[in-house]
Design a protein around this motif. Structure first.
Motif, PDB file in Angstrom:
ATOM      1  N   ALA A 175       0.841  -1.187   0.000  1.00 32.17           N
ATOM      2  CA  ALA A 175       0.000   0.000   0.000  1.00 32.17           C
ATOM      3  C   ALA A 175       0.880   1.243   0.000  1.00 32.17           C
ATOM      4  CB  ALA A 175      -0.905   0.003   1.233  1.00 32.17           C
ATOM      5  N   VAL A 176       0.561   2.201  -0.858  1.00 30.41           N
ATOM      6  CA  VAL A 176       1.302   3.463  -0.897  1.00 30.41           C
ATOM      7  C   VAL A 176       0.306   4.609  -0.804  1.00 30.41           C
ATOM      8  CG1 VAL A 176       3.167   2.475  -2.281  1.00 30.41           C
ATOM      9  CG2 VAL A 176       1.269   3.617  -3.433  1.00 30.41           C
ATOM     10  N   ASP A 177       0.791   5.773  -0.410  1.00 29.37           N
ATOM     11  CA  ASP A 177      -0.083   6.922  -0.215  1.00 29.37           C
ATOM     12  C   ASP A 177      -0.162   7.840  -1.420  1.00 29.37           C
ATOM     13  OD1 ASP A 177      -0.879   6.243   2.333  1.00 29.37           O
ATOM     14  OD2 ASP A 177       0.744   7.335   3.314  1.00 29.37           O
ATOM     15  N   ASP A 178       0.756   7.670  -2.388  1.00 33.19           N
ATOM     16  CA  ASP A 178       0.814   8.582  -3.528  1.00 33.19           C
ATOM     17  C   ASP A 178       0.881   7.770  -4.812  1.00 33.19           C
ATOM     18  OD1 ASP A 178       1.293  11.272  -2.021  1.00 33.19           O
ATOM     19  OD2 ASP A 178       2.781   9.894  -1.184  1.00 33.19           O
ATOM     20  N   LEU A 179      -0.213   7.756  -5.562  1.00 32.76           N
ATOM     21  CA  LEU A 179      -0.263   6.914  -6.758  1.00 32.76           C
ATOM     22  C   LEU A 179      -1.216   7.483  -7.788  1.00 32.76           C
ATOM     23  CD1 LEU A 179      -3.095   4.988  -6.985  1.00 32.76           C
ATOM     24  CD2 LEU A 179      -2.138   4.121  -4.845  1.00 32.76           C
ATOM     25  N   VAL A 180      -1.057   7.022  -9.015  1.00 33.14           N
ATOM     26  CA  VAL A 180      -2.036   7.273 -10.062  1.00 33.14           C
ATOM     27  C   VAL A 180      -2.439   5.938 -10.653  1.00 33.14           C
ATOM     28  CG1 VAL A 180      -0.240   7.675 -11.823  1.00 33.14           C
ATOM     29  CG2 VAL A 180      -2.573   8.491 -12.214  1.00 33.14           C
ATOM     30  N   LEU A 181      -3.730   5.717 -10.782  1.00 33.31           N
ATOM     31  CA  LEU A 181      -4.231   4.526 -11.456  1.00 33.31           C
ATOM     32  C   LEU A 181      -4.840   4.966 -12.780  1.00 33.31           C
ATOM     33  CD1 LEU A 181      -5.918   1.368 -10.363  1.00 33.31           C
ATOM     34  CD2 LEU A 181      -7.144   2.789 -12.031  1.00 33.31           C
ATOM     35  N   VAL A 182      -4.432   4.296 -13.864  1.00 31.72           N
ATOM     36  CA  VAL A 182      -4.926   4.624 -15.196  1.00 31.72           C
ATOM     37  C   VAL A 182      -5.815   3.498 -15.693  1.00 31.72           C
ATOM     38  CG1 VAL A 182      -4.319   5.295 -17.541  1.00 31.72           C
ATOM     39  CG2 VAL A 182      -2.789   5.886 -15.649  1.00 31.72           C
ATOM     40  N   ARG A 183      -7.074   3.849 -16.005  1.00 30.72           N
ATOM     41  CA  ARG A 183      -8.028   2.890 -16.567  1.00 30.72           C
ATOM     42  C   ARG A 183      -7.961   2.959 -18.086  1.00 30.72           C
ATOM     43  NH1 ARG A 183     -11.846  -0.706 -15.255  1.00 30.72           N
ATOM     44  NH2 ARG A 183     -13.617   0.551 -15.908  1.00 30.72           N
ATOM     45  N   ILE A 184      -7.601   1.842 -18.704  1.00 29.00           N
ATOM     46  CA  ILE A 184      -7.473   1.791 -20.152  1.00 29.00           C
ATOM     47  C   ILE A 184      -8.505   0.813 -20.676  1.00 29.00           C
ATOM     48  CG2 ILE A 184      -5.914   1.263 -22.080  1.00 29.00           C
ATOM     49  CD1 ILE A 184      -3.618   1.890 -20.009  1.00 29.00           C
ATOM     50  N   GLY A 185      -9.535   1.340 -21.292  1.00 20.92           N
ATOM     51  CA  GLY A 185     -10.613   0.516 -21.812  1.00 20.92           C
ATOM     52  C   GLY A 185     -11.175   1.142 -23.059  1.00 20.92           C
ATOM     53  N   GLN A 186     -12.509   1.329 -23.103  1.00 21.82           N
ATOM     54  CA  GLN A 186     -13.123   2.028 -24.229  1.00 21.82           C
ATOM     55  C   GLN A 186     -12.610   3.458 -24.317  1.00 21.82           C
ATOM     56  OE1 GLN A 186     -15.129   0.548 -26.464  1.00 21.82           O
ATOM     57  NE2 GLN A 186     -14.944  -1.380 -25.358  1.00 21.82           N
ATOM     58  N   GLY A 187     -12.270   4.011 -23.184  1.00 23.61           N
ATOM     59  CA  GLY A 187     -11.632   5.320 -23.103  1.00 23.61           C
ATOM     60  C   GLY A 187     -10.466   5.227 -22.141  1.00 23.61           C
ATOM     61  N   ILE A 188      -9.931   6.369 -21.756  1.00 19.71           N
ATOM     62  CA  ILE A 188      -8.823   6.398 -20.793  1.00 19.71           C
ATOM     63  C   ILE A 188      -9.124   7.450 -19.737  1.00 19.71           C
ATOM     64  CG2 ILE A 188      -6.366   6.889 -20.438  1.00 19.71           C
ATOM     65  CD1 ILE A 188      -5.821   5.902 -23.230  1.00 19.71           C
ATOM     66  N   GLY A 189      -9.010   7.050 -18.490  1.00 15.93           N
ATOM     67  CA  GLY A 189      -9.164   7.977 -17.380  1.00 15.93           C
ATOM     68  C   GLY A 189      -8.215   7.576 -16.273  1.00 15.93           C
ATOM     69  N   SER A 190      -8.024   8.451 -15.316  1.00 18.28           N
ATOM     70  CA  SER A 190      -7.132   8.100 -14.214  1.00 18.28           C
ATOM     71  C   SER A 190      -7.667   8.651 -12.908  1.00 18.28           C
ATOM     72  CB  SER A 190      -5.709   8.638 -14.462  1.00 18.28           C
ATOM     73  OG  SER A 190      -5.671  10.055 -14.370  1.00 18.28           O
ATOM     74  N   GLY A 191      -7.243   8.022 -11.829  1.00 19.99           N
ATOM     75  CA  GLY A 191      -7.543   8.494 -10.495  1.00 19.99           C
ATOM     76  C   GLY A 191      -6.239   8.751  -9.772  1.00 19.99           C
ATOM     77  N   VAL A 192      -6.158   9.854  -9.056  1.00 25.74           N
ATOM     78  CA  VAL A 192      -4.918  10.263  -8.402  1.00 25.74           C
ATOM     79  C   VAL A 192      -5.129  10.302  -6.888  1.00 25.74           C
ATOM     80  CG1 VAL A 192      -3.131  12.031  -8.222  1.00 25.74           C
ATOM     81  CG2 VAL A 192      -4.297  11.661 -10.416  1.00 25.74           C
TER      82      VAL A 192
ATOM     83  N   ALA B 167      -6.326   3.949 -26.251  1.00 27.59           N
ATOM     84  CA  ALA B 167      -7.498   3.242 -25.734  1.00 27.59           C
ATOM     85  C   ALA B 167      -7.645   1.895 -26.433  1.00 27.59           C
ATOM     86  CB  ALA B 167      -8.757   4.075 -25.911  1.00 27.59           C
ATOM     87  N   VAL B 168      -8.353   0.982 -25.786  1.00 32.58           N
ATOM     88  CA  VAL B 168      -8.445  -0.398 -26.270  1.00 32.58           C
ATOM     89  C   VAL B 168      -9.011  -0.522 -27.686  1.00 32.58           C
ATOM     90  CG1 VAL B 168      -9.582  -2.626 -25.874  1.00 32.58           C
ATOM     91  CG2 VAL B 168      -8.478  -1.424 -23.974  1.00 32.58           C
ATOM     92  N   PRO B 169     -10.121   0.144 -28.052  1.00 32.49           N
ATOM     93  CA  PRO B 169     -10.642  -0.031 -29.414  1.00 32.49           C
ATOM     94  C   PRO B 169      -9.640   0.374 -30.487  1.00 32.49           C
ATOM     95  CG  PRO B 169     -12.286   0.992 -28.014  1.00 32.49           C
ATOM     96  CD  PRO B 169     -11.010   0.995 -27.236  1.00 32.49           C
ATOM     97  N   TYR B 170      -8.928   1.475 -30.260  1.00 27.97           N
ATOM     98  CA  TYR B 170      -7.948   1.949 -31.234  1.00 27.97           C
ATOM     99  C   TYR B 170      -6.818   0.935 -31.380  1.00 27.97           C
ATOM    100  CZ  TYR B 170      -4.392   4.903 -33.406  1.00 27.97           C
ATOM    101  OH  TYR B 170      -3.413   5.406 -34.246  1.00 27.97           O
ATOM    102  N   ILE B 171      -6.316   0.430 -30.259  1.00 28.83           N
ATOM    103  CA  ILE B 171      -5.213  -0.531 -30.309  1.00 28.83           C
ATOM    104  C   ILE B 171      -5.647  -1.820 -30.992  1.00 28.83           C
ATOM    105  CG2 ILE B 171      -3.722  -1.999 -28.876  1.00 28.83           C
ATOM    106  CD1 ILE B 171      -3.551   0.291 -26.879  1.00 28.83           C
ATOM    107  N   ARG B 172      -6.829  -2.310 -30.637  1.00 27.22           N
ATOM    108  CA  ARG B 172      -7.315  -3.547 -31.261  1.00 27.22           C
ATOM    109  C   ARG B 172      -7.478  -3.366 -32.780  1.00 27.22           C
ATOM    110  NH1 ARG B 172      -6.840  -7.039 -27.387  1.00 27.22           N
ATOM    111  NH2 ARG B 172      -8.156  -6.946 -25.528  1.00 27.22           N
TER     112      ARG B 172
END
Length: 378
Positions: A216-233, A275-280
């Motif tokens: 567990a860390v206190d400072d991170l970014v998670l990137v969701r890569i699917g139909q689009g791309i978003g992140s949580g900080v 994003a996933v659709p573009y890569i596929r």
């Protein structure tokens, strides 16, 4: 998103007095966090670790035992001389959390989870082309069905929604989704007898990485890569949402002015590169090289993330998406790009990884959201 009752103390604002019940609530949350992230321990050890008095710990623990949130285990000497001590541990089955993932295109997914994130039961409901009020009705029916199915008390409902979600649980923006200006929070709250908390799906996933991630860390970014791309900080253990709840909206950052047309109407956004659709689509072209396609996508993401990692001093970058895309070359090129574009002191301890439990990380994030808001566990 509801009141943050686990953080009810307001004295830090400098204008209001901290009441005894506020202090007790903060201490209660501290004890629960300590037990959640650690092993079973005695009351004395709990007092030592938290810095609270033994009297305060004993009173709060007694209340938590009565509530069923904490369990006592048989006394153990632990190799020490003297009377064996009784150890205290969090009871992950004291409550269930109902959690919903609304981020997919074709179906709504929900689950009943224990406090430690284990799935007790899951359900999926096809959208069947529903939009607006009809779609919201399906969401409410799914939430209600799961709450009723739970065999123990439900602590709350946690929702990971696409788009920009404000503090009231209203989805204000969701490019290419039919969620515009839907008051998801109020609608669900009207059909379930428990608190409802809503976050953007990427923010929910970031909370999951913070709460259940190892290490567990206190400072991170998670990137969701699917139909689009978003992140949580997450910074300092706290989710960053921004003034208009748009923090982490990196999918429409410009990467290539001459690039493909994006669903937002502009050209060359990160989404039409990574994003996933573009890569596929690129991978399906005759003679396509997976190494080149995934490498280019990873480098594009790395260029967008470099200023985020550098400015915030993040410890960890977590990628969530199909493992055949986000793992391997994609991840390595993203990491290499970040390392090449900033100082070594920024990246020499930076951990870049693929999310564990990527398939249900938004559901796990809904659980993390509820236990943070209702129990103060982060």
């Amino acid at each position: 998103m509801g009141s943050r009752k686990a953080d009810a103390i307001v004295a830090s604002r400098g204008t209001e007095k901290a009441l005894p019940e506020h202090t007790r609530q903060v201490n209660r949350s501290l004890i629960l966090r300590t037990l959640f992230h650690g092993a079973a321990m005695s009351r004395a050890d709990l007092a030592r670790v938290t810095g609270l008095t033994r009297v305060s710990v004993s009173r709060i623990v007694d209340d938590l035992i009565a509530e069923g949130l904490v369990l006592e285990h048989e006394p153990s000497s632990g190799g020490r001389v003297g009377k064996p001590s009784t150890s205290i541990a969090l009871n992950p089955h004291a409550y269930h959390v109902v959690t919903l993932d609304l981020s997919a295109y074709a179906e709504l997914t929900g689950a009943i989870m224990s406090l430690d994130g284990e799935v007790v039961h899951s359900m999926s409901v096809p959208m069947d082309g529903a939009t607006g009020p009809a779609l919201l009705e399906k969401v409410c029916a799914l939430a209600s069905a799961l709450v009723k199915r739970s065999t123990v008390r439900v602590l709350g409902v946690g929702v990971g929604s696409p788009g920009v979600v404000n503090a009231e649980g209203v989805v204000r923006e969701a490019v290419a989704f039919d969620w515009h200006d839907l008051d998801v929070g109020s609608a669900i709250a009207a059909v379930v007898p428990v608190p409802v908390h809503i976050a953007n799906d990427a923010n929910a996933a970031a909370l999951a990485a913070r709460t259940y991630g190892q290490p567990a860390v206190d400072d991170l970014v998670l990137v969701r890569i699917g139909q689009g791309i978003g992140s949580g900080v997450v910074v300092g253990g706290t989710l960053v949402t921004g003034h208009r709840f748009t923090a982490g909206e990196i999918g429409h950052v410009l990467i290539d002015e001459a690039g493909a047309r994006c669903r937002c109407g502009r050209r060359g956004c990160l989404e039409v590169v990574a994003a996933v659709p573009y890569i596929r689509q690129l991978l399906a072209e005759p003679g396509a090289s997976a190494t080149e396609v995934l490498g280019a996508a990873g480098r594009a993401l790395g260029r967008v993330l470099t200023p985020v990692v550098t400015a915030l001093g993040l410890e960890q970058v977590v990628l969530s998406g199909p493992e055949d895309i986000v793992g391997g070359v994609f991840l390595e090129e993203a990491k290499t790009t970040i390392e090449e574009q900033t100082l070594a002191i920024v990246t020499d301890a930076l951990d870049i990884r693929v999310a564990v439990r990527g398939d249900d990380i938004v559901l796990l994030g809904g659980t993390a959201l509820v236990i943070a808001e209702e129990l103060g566990i982060r």
